[in-house]
Design a protein around this motif. Structure first.
Motif, mmCIF file in Angstrom:
data_model
loop_
_atom_site.group_PDB
_atom_site.id
_atom_site.type_symbol
_atom_site.label_atom_id
_atom_site.label_comp_id
_atom_site.label_asym_id
_atom_site.label_seq_id
_atom_site.Cartn_x
_atom_site.Cartn_y
_atom_site.Cartn_z
ATOM 1 N N GLU A 38 0.832 -1.208 0.000
ATOM 2 C CA GLU A 38 0.000 0.000 0.000
ATOM 3 C C GLU A 38 0.869 1.262 0.000
ATOM 4 N N ILE A 39 1.850 1.293 0.884
ATOM 5 C CA ILE A 39 2.698 2.484 1.014
ATOM 6 C C ILE A 39 3.643 2.613 -0.180
ATOM 7 N N SER A 40 4.267 1.510 -0.588
ATOM 8 C CA SER A 40 5.230 1.601 -1.692
ATOM 9 C C SER A 40 4.552 2.022 -2.986
ATOM 10 N N THR A 41 3.294 1.637 -3.160
ATOM 11 C CA THR A 41 2.530 2.093 -4.324
ATOM 12 C C THR A 41 2.267 3.592 -4.211
ATOM 13 N N GLU A 42 1.900 4.016 -3.010
ATOM 14 C CA GLU A 42 1.623 5.437 -2.754
ATOM 15 C C GLU A 42 2.855 6.312 -3.014
ATOM 16 N N ILE A 43 4.022 5.846 -2.580
ATOM 17 C CA ILE A 43 5.244 6.651 -2.737
ATOM 18 C C ILE A 43 5.991 6.309 -4.030
ATOM 19 N N ASP A 44 5.425 5.409 -4.820
ATOM 20 C CA ASP A 44 5.960 5.011 -6.124
ATOM 21 C C ASP A 44 7.379 4.452 -6.022
ATOM 22 N N ASP A 45 7.554 3.512 -5.092
ATOM 23 C CA ASP A 45 8.822 2.814 -4.947
ATOM 24 C C ASP A 45 8.642 1.407 -5.505
ATOM 25 N N LYS A 46 8.939 1.251 -6.775
ATOM 26 C CA LYS A 46 8.685 -0.008 -7.469
ATOM 27 C C LYS A 46 9.579 -1.147 -6.974
ATOM 28 N N ASN A 47 10.804 -0.843 -6.588
ATOM 29 C CA ASN A 47 11.681 -1.893 -6.056
ATOM 30 C C ASN A 47 11.123 -2.463 -4.747
ATOM 31 N N LEU A 48 10.631 -1.582 -3.887
ATOM 32 C CA LEU A 48 10.037 -2.037 -2.641
ATOM 33 C C LEU A 48 8.740 -2.801 -2.919
ATOM 34 N N THR A 49 7.977 -2.352 -3.893
ATOM 35 C CA THR A 49 6.756 -3.058 -4.277
ATOM 36 C C THR A 49 7.093 -4.464 -4.768
ATOM 37 N N PHE A 50 8.123 -4.573 -5.621
ATOM 38 C CA PHE A 50 8.539 -5.884 -6.119
ATOM 39 C C PHE A 50 8.925 -6.796 -4.964
ATOM 40 N N ASN A 51 9.719 -6.287 -4.041
ATOM 41 C CA ASN A 51 10.142 -7.078 -2.886
ATOM 42 C C ASN A 51 8.936 -7.550 -2.076
ATOM 43 N N ALA A 52 7.991 -6.655 -1.840
ATOM 44 C CA ALA A 52 6.800 -7.022 -1.064
ATOM 45 C C ALA A 52 5.977 -8.070 -1.804
ATOM 46 N N LEU A 53 5.814 -7.900 -3.114
ATOM 47 C CA LEU A 53 5.063 -8.877 -3.902
ATOM 48 C C LEU A 53 5.737 -10.252 -3.856
ATOM 49 N N GLN A 54 7.049 -10.244 -3.910
ATOM 50 C CA GLN A 54 7.793 -11.505 -3.842
ATOM 51 C C GLN A 54 7.549 -12.210 -2.504
ATOM 52 N N HIS A 55 7.563 -11.459 -1.416
ATOM 53 C CA HIS A 55 7.301 -12.051 -0.105
ATOM 54 C C HIS A 55 5.836 -12.489 0.028
ATOM 55 N N LEU A 56 4.929 -11.708 -0.528
ATOM 56 C CA LEU A 56 3.526 -12.107 -0.490
ATOM 57 C C LEU A 56 3.301 -13.391 -1.284
ATOM 58 N N ALA A 57 4.000 -13.528 -2.397
ATOM 59 C CA ALA A 57 3.897 -14.757 -3.184
ATOM 60 C C ALA A 57 4.402 -15.947 -2.374
ATOM 61 N N LYS A 58 5.543 -15.765 -1.704
ATOM 62 C CA LYS A 58 6.088 -16.847 -0.876
ATOM 63 C C LYS A 58 5.121 -17.219 0.249
ATOM 64 N N GLY A 59 4.584 -16.220 0.917
ATOM 65 C CA GLY A 59 3.653 -16.476 2.015
ATOM 66 C C GLY A 59 2.391 -17.169 1.540
ATOM 67 N N SER A 60 1.866 -16.732 0.416
ATOM 68 C CA SER A 60 0.667 -17.366 -0.138
ATOM 69 C C SER A 60 0.956 -18.802 -0.544
ATOM 70 N N PHE A 61 2.129 -19.024 -1.115
ATOM 71 C CA PHE A 61 2.507 -20.380 -1.517
ATOM 72 C C PHE A 61 2.599 -21.297 -0.298
ATOM 73 N N ILE A 62 3.226 -20.807 0.756
ATOM 74 C CA ILE A 62 3.362 -21.600 1.983
ATOM 75 C C ILE A 62 1.992 -21.928 2.563
ATOM 76 N N ARG A 63 1.057 -21.001 2.462
ATOM 77 C CA ARG A 63 -0.292 -21.232 2.978
ATOM 78 C C ARG A 63 -1.152 -22.057 2.021
#
Length: 178
Positions: free
Chosen positions: A93-118
């Protein structure tokens, strides 16, 4: 670390005496990182949480996202996947707001891992695709192997075999090119 922690706590005390919330927040982040380096996970989480509270109070969204990111990584390492996902959702939410695409990518990668584990293959696919869509906009090219592996595995789990095969062929073409 002991001498370092002493100096960091002195700097924190000075920032608090001066009423400088920004410096206080920065010193808390440094202290939390130091606790992490000496494997004091509980203190690191506690101190990062204080730094997040201050960043919210002073409206420093970039620092808030950074501290949340650090906290999310800690939750990942200690297998607190529900907390990790909640934390990285805030980072998105915040990285999109501040337009930090690298941080967004990192967060998406972790969300993918967490979703996969679940065991949430559809969510994993969604996060992986969003992360891969960001690649052209990133300042540097991160390692994509994990995100691509999660995507292909989740596509196979959901029996999207044609899409999985397309992704595998993309990987093969890139490998040949490399």
């Amino acid at each position: 670390p002991e001498g370092c922690m002493e100096k960091l706590n002195e700097a924190l005390a000075i920032a608090r005496q001066m009423g400088d919330s920004s410096r206080e927040m920065t010193q808390l982040g440094n202290i939390a990182y130091t606790y992490l380096q000496v494997a004091n996970i509980r203190e690191s989480i506690r101190i990062y949480t204080l730094a997040i509270e201050i960043s919210r109070k002073i409206g420093d969204r970039k620092s808030e996202a950074g501290y949340l990111n650090n906290l999310g990584v800690i939750y990942n390492h200690i297998s607190q996947h529900d907390l990790m996902i909640k934390t990285f959702e805030q980072v998105i939410e915040i990285s999109t707001e501040i337009d930090d695409k690298n941080l967004t990518f990192n967060a998406l990668q972790h969300l993918a891992k967490g979703s996969f584990i679940r065991g949430e293959a559809e969510a994993t696919i969604q996060y992986c695709r969003q992360a891969l869509d960001l690649l052209p906009a990133l300042k540097s090219t991160p390692n994509q192997r994990t995100i691509r592996d999660l995507l292909i595995t989740s596509l196979i789990q959901e029996e999207h075999f044609r899409e999985a095969l397309d992704e595998i062929q993309k990987d093969l073409e890139k490998a040949r090119l490399d």
